[in-house]
Design an enzyme around this catalytic site. Structure first.
Site, PDB file in Angstrom:
ATOM      1  N   ARG A  90      51.304  38.110 130.196  1.00 40.09           N
ATOM      2  CA  ARG A  90      52.557  37.345 130.056  1.00 40.09           C
ATOM      3  C   ARG A  90      53.636  37.890 130.997  1.00 40.09           C
ATOM      4  O   ARG A  90      54.459  37.139 131.524  1.00 40.09           O
ATOM      5  CB  ARG A  90      52.999  37.374 128.597  1.00 40.09           C
ATOM      6  CG  ARG A  90      52.036  36.529 127.742  1.00 40.09           C
ATOM      7  CD  ARG A  90      52.341  36.599 126.293  1.00 40.09           C
ATOM      8  NE  ARG A  90      53.683  36.161 125.966  1.00 40.09           N
ATOM      9  CZ  ARG A  90      54.317  36.488 124.840  1.00 40.09           C
ATOM     10  NH1 ARG A  90      53.703  37.247 123.942  1.00 40.09           N
ATOM     11  NH2 ARG A  90      55.528  36.058 124.612  1.00 40.09           N
ATOM     12  N   GLN A 100      65.483  34.557 120.901  1.00 42.29           N
ATOM     13  CA  GLN A 100      64.266  35.174 120.352  1.00 42.29           C
ATOM     14  C   GLN A 100      63.272  35.420 121.479  1.00 42.29           C
ATOM     15  O   GLN A 100      62.237  36.037 121.273  1.00 42.29           O
ATOM     16  CB  GLN A 100      63.633  34.243 119.317  1.00 42.29           C
ATOM     17  CG  GLN A 100      64.515  33.977 118.109  1.00 42.29           C
ATOM     18  CD  GLN A 100      63.985  32.810 117.289  1.00 42.29           C
ATOM     19  OE1 GLN A 100      63.110  32.980 116.453  1.00 42.29           O
ATOM     20  NE2 GLN A 100      64.510  31.624 117.530  1.00 42.29           N
ATOM     21  N   HIS A 140      64.375  39.822 119.777  1.00 42.11           N
ATOM     22  CA  HIS A 140      62.949  40.185 119.704  1.00 42.11           C
ATOM     23  C   HIS A 140      62.504  41.014 120.911  1.00 42.11           C
ATOM     24  O   HIS A 140      61.316  41.115 121.185  1.00 42.11           O
ATOM     25  CB  HIS A 140      62.082  38.922 119.563  1.00 42.11           C
ATOM     26  CG  HIS A 140      62.213  38.252 118.224  1.00 42.11           C
ATOM     27  ND1 HIS A 140      61.786  36.967 117.969  1.00 42.11           N
ATOM     28  CD2 HIS A 140      62.730  38.717 117.039  1.00 42.11           C
ATOM     29  CE1 HIS A 140      62.030  36.662 116.697  1.00 42.11           C
ATOM     30  NE2 HIS A 140      62.615  37.700 116.123  1.00 42.11           N
ATOM     31  N   CYS A 196      59.857  61.797 128.650  1.00 42.14           N
ATOM     32  CA  CYS A 196      59.443  63.001 127.907  1.00 42.14           C
ATOM     33  C   CYS A 196      58.052  63.486 128.303  1.00 42.14           C
ATOM     34  O   CYS A 196      57.615  64.546 127.859  1.00 42.14           O
ATOM     35  CB  CYS A 196      59.516  62.752 126.393  1.00 42.14           C
ATOM     36  SG  CYS A 196      58.243  61.623 125.780  1.00 42.14           S
ATOM     37  N   ALA A 249      64.596  20.206 126.278  1.00 45.05           N
ATOM     38  CA  ALA A 249      65.766  21.074 126.470  1.00 45.05           C
ATOM     39  C   ALA A 249      66.416  20.858 127.830  1.00 45.05           C
ATOM     40  O   ALA A 249      67.647  20.895 127.949  1.00 45.05           O
ATOM     41  CB  ALA A 249      65.347  22.535 126.311  1.00 45.05           C
TER      42      ALA A 249
HETATM   43  C1  BJW Z   1      60.978  22.341 122.884  1.00 43.52           C
HETATM   44  C2  BJW Z   1      60.357  22.065 124.064  1.00 43.52           C
HETATM   45  C3  BJW Z   1      61.169  21.566 125.062  1.00 43.52           C
HETATM   46  C4  BJW Z   1      58.858  22.765 122.795  1.00 43.52           C
HETATM   47  N1  BJW Z   1      62.463  21.384 124.829  1.00 43.52           N
HETATM   48  N2  BJW Z   1      62.265  22.157 122.667  1.00 43.52           N
HETATM   49  C5  BJW Z   1      61.170  35.586 104.931  1.00 43.52           C
HETATM   50  C6  BJW Z   1      60.262  34.632 104.541  1.00 43.52           C
HETATM   51  C7  BJW Z   1      58.954  34.659 105.022  1.00 43.52           C
HETATM   52  C8  BJW Z   1      58.527  35.646 105.905  1.00 43.52           C
HETATM   53  C9  BJW Z   1      59.414  36.604 106.296  1.00 43.52           C
HETATM   54  C10 BJW Z   1      60.701  36.564 105.798  1.00 43.52           C
HETATM   55  N3  BJW Z   1      61.375  37.601 106.353  1.00 43.52           N
HETATM   56  C11 BJW Z   1      60.536  38.278 107.175  1.00 43.52           C
HETATM   57  C12 BJW Z   1      59.329  37.694 107.156  1.00 43.52           C
HETATM   58  C13 BJW Z   1      58.150  38.165 107.938  1.00 43.52           C
HETATM   59  C14 BJW Z   1      58.121  37.738 109.384  1.00 43.52           C
HETATM   60  C15 BJW Z   1      58.094  36.209 109.430  1.00 43.52           C
HETATM   61  O1  BJW Z   1      59.085  35.535 109.669  1.00 43.52           O
HETATM   62  N4  BJW Z   1      56.919  35.629 109.282  1.00 43.52           N
HETATM   63  C16 BJW Z   1      56.775  34.173 109.368  1.00 43.52           C
HETATM   64  C17 BJW Z   1      55.631  33.834 110.306  1.00 43.52           C
HETATM   65  C18 BJW Z   1      56.624  33.600 107.986  1.00 43.52           C
HETATM   66  N5  BJW Z   1      59.250  38.231 110.157  1.00 43.52           N
HETATM   67  C19 BJW Z   1      59.240  39.459 110.680  1.00 43.52           C
HETATM   68  O2  BJW Z   1      58.315  40.223 110.510  1.00 43.52           O
HETATM   69  C20 BJW Z   1      60.450  39.885 111.511  1.00 43.52           C
HETATM   70  N6  BJW Z   1      60.960  41.106 111.020  1.00 43.52           N
HETATM   71  C21 BJW Z   1      61.608  41.176 109.854  1.00 43.52           C
HETATM   72  O3  BJW Z   1      61.809  40.185 109.159  1.00 43.52           O
HETATM   73  O4  BJW Z   1      62.076  42.430 109.518  1.00 43.52           O
HETATM   74  C22 BJW Z   1      62.736  42.588 108.237  1.00 43.52           C
HETATM   75  C23 BJW Z   1      64.108  41.984 108.195  1.00 43.52           C
HETATM   76  C24 BJW Z   1      64.465  41.057 107.236  1.00 43.52           C
HETATM   77  C25 BJW Z   1      65.780  40.534 107.166  1.00 43.52           C
HETATM   78  C26 BJW Z   1      66.716  40.955 108.096  1.00 43.52           C
HETATM   79  C27 BJW Z   1      66.351  41.859 109.061  1.00 43.52           C
HETATM   80  C28 BJW Z   1      65.037  42.368 109.108  1.00 43.52           C
HETATM   81  C29 BJW Z   1      60.055  40.112 112.970  1.00 43.52           C
HETATM   82  C30 BJW Z   1      59.642  38.854 113.650  1.00 43.52           C
HETATM   83  C31 BJW Z   1      59.102  39.177 115.051  1.00 43.52           C
HETATM   84  C32 BJW Z   1      58.617  37.933 115.757  1.00 43.52           C
HETATM   85  N7  BJW Z   1      57.915  38.323 116.918  1.00 43.52           N
HETATM   86  C33 BJW Z   1      57.438  37.272 117.828  1.00 43.52           C
HETATM   87  C34 BJW Z   1      56.651  37.952 118.958  1.00 43.52           C
HETATM   88  C35 BJW Z   1      57.627  38.695 119.880  1.00 43.52           C
HETATM   89  C36 BJW Z   1      56.996  39.209 121.121  1.00 43.52           C
HETATM   90  C37 BJW Z   1      56.240  38.143 121.865  1.00 43.52           C
HETATM   91  O5  BJW Z   1      56.847  37.209 122.448  1.00 43.52           O
HETATM   92  O6  BJW Z   1      55.022  38.253 121.907  1.00 43.52           O
HETATM   93  O7  BJW Z   1      58.545  36.546 118.352  1.00 43.52           O
HETATM   94  S1  BJW Z   1      56.461  36.002 117.021  1.00 43.52           S
HETATM   95  C38 BJW Z   1      57.099  34.675 117.970  1.00 43.52           C
HETATM   96  O8  BJW Z   1      57.806  33.750 117.086  1.00 43.52           O
HETATM   97  C39 BJW Z   1      58.126  35.285 118.923  1.00 43.52           C
HETATM   98  C40 BJW Z   1      59.242  34.270 118.823  1.00 43.52           C
HETATM   99  O9  BJW Z   1      60.457  34.845 119.229  1.00 43.52           O
HETATM  100  C41 BJW Z   1      59.203  33.852 117.381  1.00 43.52           C
HETATM  101  C42 BJW Z   1      59.898  32.547 117.105  1.00 43.52           C
HETATM  102  O10 BJW Z   1      59.257  31.488 117.760  1.00 43.52           O
HETATM  103  P1  BJW Z   1      60.133  30.300 118.381  1.00 43.52           P
HETATM  104  O11 BJW Z   1      60.989  30.797 119.447  1.00 43.52           O
HETATM  105  O12 BJW Z   1      60.770  29.544 117.284  1.00 43.52           O
HETATM  106  O13 BJW Z   1      58.987  29.441 119.100  1.00 43.52           O
HETATM  107  P2  BJW Z   1      57.955  28.399 118.465  1.00 43.52           P
HETATM  108  O14 BJW Z   1      56.810  28.332 119.389  1.00 43.52           O
HETATM  109  O15 BJW Z   1      57.661  28.700 117.051  1.00 43.52           O
HETATM  110  O16 BJW Z   1      58.749  27.014 118.485  1.00 43.52           O
HETATM  111  C43 BJW Z   1      59.026  26.357 119.698  1.00 43.52           C
HETATM  112  C44 BJW Z   1      59.966  25.217 119.430  1.00 43.52           C
HETATM  113  O17 BJW Z   1      60.363  24.672 120.676  1.00 43.52           O
HETATM  114  C45 BJW Z   1      59.348  24.067 118.613  1.00 43.52           C
HETATM  115  O18 BJW Z   1      60.277  23.670 117.615  1.00 43.52           O
HETATM  116  C46 BJW Z   1      59.164  22.950 119.638  1.00 43.52           C
HETATM  117  O19 BJW Z   1      59.394  21.659 119.088  1.00 43.52           O
HETATM  118  C47 BJW Z   1      60.241  23.275 120.638  1.00 43.52           C
HETATM  119  N8  BJW Z   1      59.965  22.838 121.994  1.00 43.52           N
HETATM  120  N9  BJW Z   1      58.994  22.391 123.916  1.00 43.52           N
HETATM  121  C48 BJW Z   1      62.956  21.704 123.588  1.00 43.52           C
HETATM  122  N10 BJW Z   1      60.647  21.254 126.272  1.00 43.52           N
END
Ligand code: BJW
Length: 237
Positions: free
Chosen positions: A59, A94, A112, A142, A223
């Site tokens: 990536r 993110q 993130h 280190c 977008a």
């Molecule tokens: C277009 C388009 C175009 C397409 N034009 N639009 C509460 C409830 C349930 C679970 C949890 C919860 N709290 C925590 C959790 C656990 C977990 C979680 O959320 N799990 C779920 C899967 C259920 N969360 C965590 O573990 C997080 N940590 C945490 O919560 O710590 C404790 C804490 C709690 C409270 C406060 C503070 C701390 C950490 C999450 C880490 C996510 N990591 C990733 C990988 C990062 C590195 C990498 O890139 O490899 O981050 S996962 C991945 O998903 C990446 C993204 O940033 C993230 C979000 O995805 P995003 O950006 O929304 O993308 P997509 O693909 O999902 O959506 C794309 C969108 O674009 C779609 O809507 C399309 O329609 C649209 N689109 N083309 C406009 N042309």
């Protein structure tokens, strides 16, 4: 025009720059092809660093050749316009890519993490990193061998700069989420927090997010078209 705008971006803002999204309603995102539990958790990295590093190496190489699109440029324009009017944009992404910065945005909160940075598990130092990461690499600070990992936030880890994000949500006059599925927390809960503070909310997305019902307003489309049109309305309207 609102003075303080909070924008949360997700993978959809970079989709038209050729960087894949993680999930979509047609089962074609990155997580449909790869198991996130084997690639994006600290446990996966401890078990099989070679596989996890190779995933991020690929990536990182892809990102070198990617270019910002019209949505990234429009958000940089919005930042300048708000600053000129004595207000401000809080841009929280993110995304681990640097396309907002390459489009000219000055202040970006990468909740993130960042793909072009590596972090040492021993001393905690964070450094710019543009090459492949090998499990055998020693930390330049280190000297510890095999301790470097991508500076990204995996599942189960605390996202970055949460205090700054909370402050900005409280101060905002408008909350806008762009190109994010609303599937990953805590980012997916920002809209509910904003509403609790009485901040108007808007979703800009290709299709409705999982948390679409939380927003006051929605604009659907790609977008690269919807974001410049929205910024033009704000700045010139
Ligand atoms: C277009 C388009 C175009 C397409 N034009 N639009 C509460 C409830 C349930 C679970 C949890 C919860 N709290 C925590 C959790 C656990 C977990 C979680 O959320 N799990 C779920 C899967 C259920 N969360 C965590 O573990 C997080 N940590 C945490 O919560 O710590 C404790 C804490 C709690 C409270 C406060 C503070 C701390 C950490 C999450 C880490 C996510 N990591 C990733 C990988 C990062 C590195 C990498 O890139 O490899 O981050 S996962 C991945 O998903 C990446 C993204 O940033 C993230 C979000 O995805 P995003 O950006 O929304 O993308 P997509 O693909 O999902 O959506 C794309 C969108 O674009 C779609 O809507 C399309 O329609 C649209 N689109 N083309 C406009 N042309």
């Amino acid at each position: 025009m609102p003075k303080h705008i909070f924008v949360l971006t997700g993978a959809g803002v970079s989709a038209e720059s050729g960087l894949g999204t993680f999930r979509d309603k047609h089962g074609e995102g990155i997580w449909a092809r790869f198991d996130p539990m084997k690639l994006a958790t600290p446990e996966a990295f401890a078990r099989d660093p070679q596989t996890v590093l190779a995933f991020y190496d690929a990536r990182r190489r892809n990102l070198v050749n990617a270019k910002p699109n019209a949505a990234h440029f429009a958000l940089a324009r919005l930042e300048r316009a708000l600053a000129a009017r004595g207000g401000g944009l809080t841009l929280v992404t993110q995304n681990i890519d640097d396309l907002h910065e390459r489009a000219g945005s000055k202040e970006v909160i990468h909740m993130h993490g960042e793909l072009f940075k590596a972090r040492c598990l021993e001393c905690g130092s964070v450094r710019p990193w543009f090459d492949d990461l090998e499990p055998s690499h020693a930390c330049p600070d280190c000297g510890s061998p095999g301790s470097l990992r991508p500076h990204v936030v995996w599942f189960g880890e605390m996202p970055l700069r949460m205090d700054d994000i909370e402050d900005a949500l409280r101060r905002a006059d408008l909350f806008v989420a762009i190109g994010t599925s609303g599937a990953v927390y805590p980012a997916a809960a920002f809209v509910a927090e904003a509403r609790a503070y009485g901040v108007p909310t808007c979703e800009i997305n290709l299709e409705a997010a999982e948390n679409a019902y939380c927003f006051d307003e929605a604009r659907y489309g790609s977008a690269s078209e919807t974001v410049p049109a929205w910024v033009e309305e704000l700045v010139e309207g």
